[in-house]
Design an enzyme around this catalytic site. Structure first.
Site, PDB file in Angstrom:
ATOM      1  N   ALA A   1       0.786  -1.168  -0.159  1.00 25.87           N
ATOM      2  CA  ALA A   1       0.178   0.025  -0.135  1.00 25.87           C
ATOM      3  C   ALA A   1       0.912   1.229  -0.089  1.00 25.87           C
ATOM      4  CB  ALA A   1      -0.788   0.005   1.379  1.00 25.87           C
TER       5      ALA A   1
ATOM      6  N   GLY B   1       0.572  -4.990   0.823  1.00 22.54           N
ATOM      7  CA  GLY B   1      -0.503  -5.065   0.118  1.00 22.54           C
ATOM      8  C   GLY B   1      -0.163  -5.795  -1.242  1.00 22.54           C
TER       9      GLY B   1
ATOM     10  N   GLU C   1      -0.650  -9.302  -0.661  1.00 23.23           N
ATOM     11  CA  GLU C   1      -1.810  -9.641  -0.240  1.00 23.23           C
ATOM     12  C   GLU C   1      -2.809  -9.486  -1.405  1.00 23.23           C
ATOM     13  OE1 GLU C   1      -1.892  -6.237   2.666  1.00 23.23           O
ATOM     14  OE2 GLU C   1      -2.691  -7.817   4.028  1.00 23.23           O
TER      15      GLU C   1
ATOM     16  N   GLU D   1       4.803  -4.957   7.122  1.00 19.17           N
ATOM     17  CA  GLU D   1       4.069  -3.954   7.558  1.00 19.17           C
ATOM     18  C   GLU D   1       4.653  -3.453   9.032  1.00 19.17           C
ATOM     19  OE1 GLU D   1       2.592  -6.417   5.939  1.00 19.17           O
ATOM     20  OE2 GLU D   1       1.071  -5.533   4.748  1.00 19.17           O
TER      21      GLU D   1
HETATM   22  N1  CAA Z   1       4.703   3.104  -0.477  1.00 18.52           N
HETATM   23  C1  CAA Z   1       5.014   4.379  -1.266  1.00 18.52           C
HETATM   24  N2  CAA Z   1       6.210   4.319  -1.864  1.00 18.52           N
HETATM   25  C2  CAA Z   1       6.895   3.307  -2.017  1.00 18.52           C
HETATM   26  C3  CAA Z   1       6.651   2.007  -1.397  1.00 18.52           C
HETATM   27  C4  CAA Z   1       5.372   2.104  -0.822  1.00 18.52           C
HETATM   28  N3  CAA Z   1       4.956   0.865  -0.191  1.00 18.52           N
HETATM   29  N4  CAA Z   1       7.693   1.245  -1.553  1.00 18.52           N
HETATM   30  C5  CAA Z   1       8.523   1.927  -2.289  1.00 18.52           C
HETATM   31  N5  CAA Z   1       7.972   3.075  -2.411  1.00 18.52           N
HETATM   32  C6  CAA Z   1       8.900   4.306  -3.082  1.00 18.52           C
HETATM   33  C7  CAA Z   1      10.081   4.773  -2.421  1.00 18.52           C
HETATM   34  O1  CAA Z   1       9.679   5.608  -1.231  1.00 18.52           O
HETATM   35  C8  CAA Z   1      10.957   5.316  -3.644  1.00 18.52           C
HETATM   36  O2  CAA Z   1      10.356   6.313  -3.830  1.00 18.52           O
HETATM   37  P1  CAA Z   1      11.363   7.769  -4.010  1.00 18.52           P
HETATM   38  O3  CAA Z   1      12.240   7.374  -5.137  1.00 18.52           O
HETATM   39  O4  CAA Z   1      10.518   9.206  -4.225  1.00 18.52           O
HETATM   40  O5  CAA Z   1      12.243   7.921  -2.807  1.00 18.52           O
HETATM   41  C9  CAA Z   1      10.557   4.204  -4.718  1.00 18.52           C
HETATM   42  O6  CAA Z   1       9.411   3.625  -4.442  1.00 18.52           O
HETATM   43  C10 CAA Z   1      11.846   3.261  -4.933  1.00 18.52           C
HETATM   44  O7  CAA Z   1      12.000   2.397  -3.322  1.00 18.52           O
HETATM   45  P2  CAA Z   1      13.198   2.550  -2.665  1.00 18.52           P
HETATM   46  O8  CAA Z   1      14.344   3.753  -3.058  1.00 18.52           O
HETATM   47  O9  CAA Z   1      13.016   2.267  -1.271  1.00 18.52           O
HETATM   48  O10 CAA Z   1      13.919   1.140  -3.621  1.00 18.52           O
HETATM   49  P3  CAA Z   1      14.639   0.006  -3.012  1.00 18.52           P
HETATM   50  O11 CAA Z   1      15.199  -0.758  -3.804  1.00 18.52           O
HETATM   51  O12 CAA Z   1      15.952   0.668  -2.020  1.00 18.52           O
HETATM   52  O13 CAA Z   1      13.847  -0.768  -1.604  1.00 18.52           O
HETATM   53  C11 CAA Z   1      11.861  -1.792  -1.102  1.00 18.52           C
HETATM   54  C12 CAA Z   1      12.780  -1.380  -2.348  1.00 18.52           C
HETATM   55  C13 CAA Z   1      12.718  -2.957   0.054  1.00 18.52           C
HETATM   56  C14 CAA Z   1      10.734  -2.508  -1.792  1.00 18.52           C
HETATM   57  C15 CAA Z   1      11.488  -0.537  -0.293  1.00 18.52           C
HETATM   58  O14 CAA Z   1      10.996   0.558  -1.081  1.00 18.52           O
HETATM   59  C16 CAA Z   1      10.339  -0.946   0.856  1.00 18.52           C
HETATM   60  O15 CAA Z   1      10.875  -1.311   2.052  1.00 18.52           O
HETATM   61  N6  CAA Z   1       9.220  -0.585   0.658  1.00 18.52           N
HETATM   62  C17 CAA Z   1       8.065  -0.558   1.260  1.00 18.52           C
HETATM   63  C18 CAA Z   1       7.705  -1.851   1.623  1.00 18.52           C
HETATM   64  C19 CAA Z   1       6.494  -1.990   2.648  1.00 18.52           C
HETATM   65  O16 CAA Z   1       6.697  -1.794   3.930  1.00 18.52           O
HETATM   66  N7  CAA Z   1       5.197  -2.188   2.182  1.00 18.52           N
HETATM   67  C20 CAA Z   1       4.046  -2.435   3.041  1.00 18.52           C
HETATM   68  C21 CAA Z   1       3.330  -1.268   3.003  1.00 18.52           C
HETATM   69  S1  CAA Z   1       1.863  -1.330   4.287  1.00 18.52           S
HETATM   70  C22 CAA Z   1       0.777  -2.127   3.351  1.00 18.52           C
HETATM   71  O17 CAA Z   1       1.031  -2.970   2.399  1.00 18.52           O
HETATM   72  C23 CAA Z   1      -0.353  -2.414   4.380  1.00 18.52           C
HETATM   73  C24 CAA Z   1      -1.550  -3.272   3.932  1.00 18.52           C
HETATM   74  O18 CAA Z   1      -1.564  -4.441   4.372  1.00 18.52           O
HETATM   75  C25 CAA Z   1      -2.410  -2.829   2.762  1.00 18.52           C
END
Ligand code: CAA
Length: 259
Positions: free
Chosen positions: A67, A110, A113, A133
């Site tokens: 998400a 998400g 999911e 998460e």
């Molecule tokens: N939401 C918003 N933006 C996201 C994102 C997310 N879930 N995942 C990645 N991005 C964005 C980053 O902010 C970044 O944007 P900027 O270039 O503007 O800074 C861009 O995508 C590229 O990401 P990274 O620079 O972080 O890339 P990386 O290769 O270093 O890392 C990753 C990749 C490990 C996937 C890392 O991006 C990450 O940990 N993302 C979040 C994963 C996460 O926590 N997901 C769960 C979300 S909560 C949820 O899903 C609730 C639910 O149950 C519905």
């Protein structure tokens, strides 16, 4: 259909439609608009008799990284309640036609999911599945604690949800989360191939069979068995049942018409 965050193809193969998540810079983070577009595209394909199976994919780097954290970060509990984002997920769950996820790269939160909401998952060797998460102070909210646990069992689900560890495509396959792992250059083709195989069958039988399998998650066994039986009997009202059985007896390929 005009969308901002997805690309669609109503005929990527005969009777197979494709939805491609297309927010690559954000790793296909699932904001509200993107989820609404997926819902709308699925609804249109569900109603289109020229579509019998649907493939959902992202790109090589990410199916979806979860998400959209930036969209959620400042929200209160009441905001979240009122936005009611998961009603979109409930609508997706009601798609009658089979959906196959073609996953490469990150399928997190998400994103994981969303592929579990699909009916089958084909992954590239580079795919990673996770429910991270917990790292951002929350927990899965779109089925991660339930569908993951049913798919892989309590021990691995607990580990993924509580520690945030990602699992590889091969570990996901061994644990029963996904159907198939293939080299990265093949994952979409393989998913379309699987969808095409399903699309060759009677679409009514496929629809009732999907509905019956999903009851295994929603109903106690005996009620689900009665449900299955009624769907089985109902198929004897279709021309496809007559055609399928006659074709078998006459040793020819069946021509299913969806009637
Ligand atoms: N939401 C918003 N933006 C996201 C994102 C997310 N879930 N995942 C990645 N991005 C964005 C980053 O902010 C970044 O944007 P900027 O270039 O503007 O800074 C861009 O995508 C590229 O990401 P990274 O620079 O972080 O890339 P990386 O290769 O270093 O890392 C990753 C990749 C490990 C996937 C890392 O991006 C990450 O940990 N993302 C979040 C994963 C996460 O926590 N997901 C769960 C979300 S909560 C949820 O899903 C609730 C639910 O149950 C519905």
């Amino acid at each position: 259909m005009a969308f901002e965050y997805i690309l669609t193809d109503a005929q990527v193969a005969p009777y197979v439609a494709l939805i491609r998540l297309n927010r690559p810079k954000e790793l296909n983070a699932l904001n509200l608009q993107l989820m609404g577009e997926i819902r709308d595209a699925l609804k249109a394909f569900d109603e289109d008799p020229a579509v019998r199976a649907i493939v959902i994919t992202g790109n090589e780097r990410a199916f979806a990284a979860g998400a959209d954290i930036k969209q959620m970060a400042g929200k209160s509990a009441i905001d979240m309640l009122q936005i009611d984002q998961f009603s979109t997920w409930d609508a997706i769950r009601k798609t009658r036609k089979p959906i196959i996820a073609a996953v490469s790269g990150f399928a997190l939160g998400g994103g994981c999911e969303l592929c579990m909401l699909c009916d089958m998952i084909v992954a590239s060797e580079t795919a990673q599945f996770g429910q991270p998460e917990i790292n951002i102070g929350v927990m899965p909210g779109a089925g991660g604690t339930q569908r993951l646990t049913r798919a892989v069992g309590k021990a691995l689900a607990m580990e993924m949800v509580l520690s945030g560890r990602f699992i590889s495509a091969e570990e996901a396959r061994a644990a029963g989360l996904i159907n198939k792992v293939v080299p990265v250059e093949l994952y979409l083709d393989e998913a379309v191939k699987l969808a095409s195989r399903v699309a060759e069958k009677s679409p009514i039988a496929v629809q009732l069979a999907k509905e019956s399998v999903l009851k295994a998650f929603d109903m106690p066994l005996q009620e689900a068995l009665y449900f299955e039986r009624k769907n089985f009997y109902m198929l004897f009202a279709t021309e496809d049942q007559k055609e399928g059985m006659e074709a078998f007896i006459e040793k020819r390929k069946a021509e299913f018409k969806g009637r």
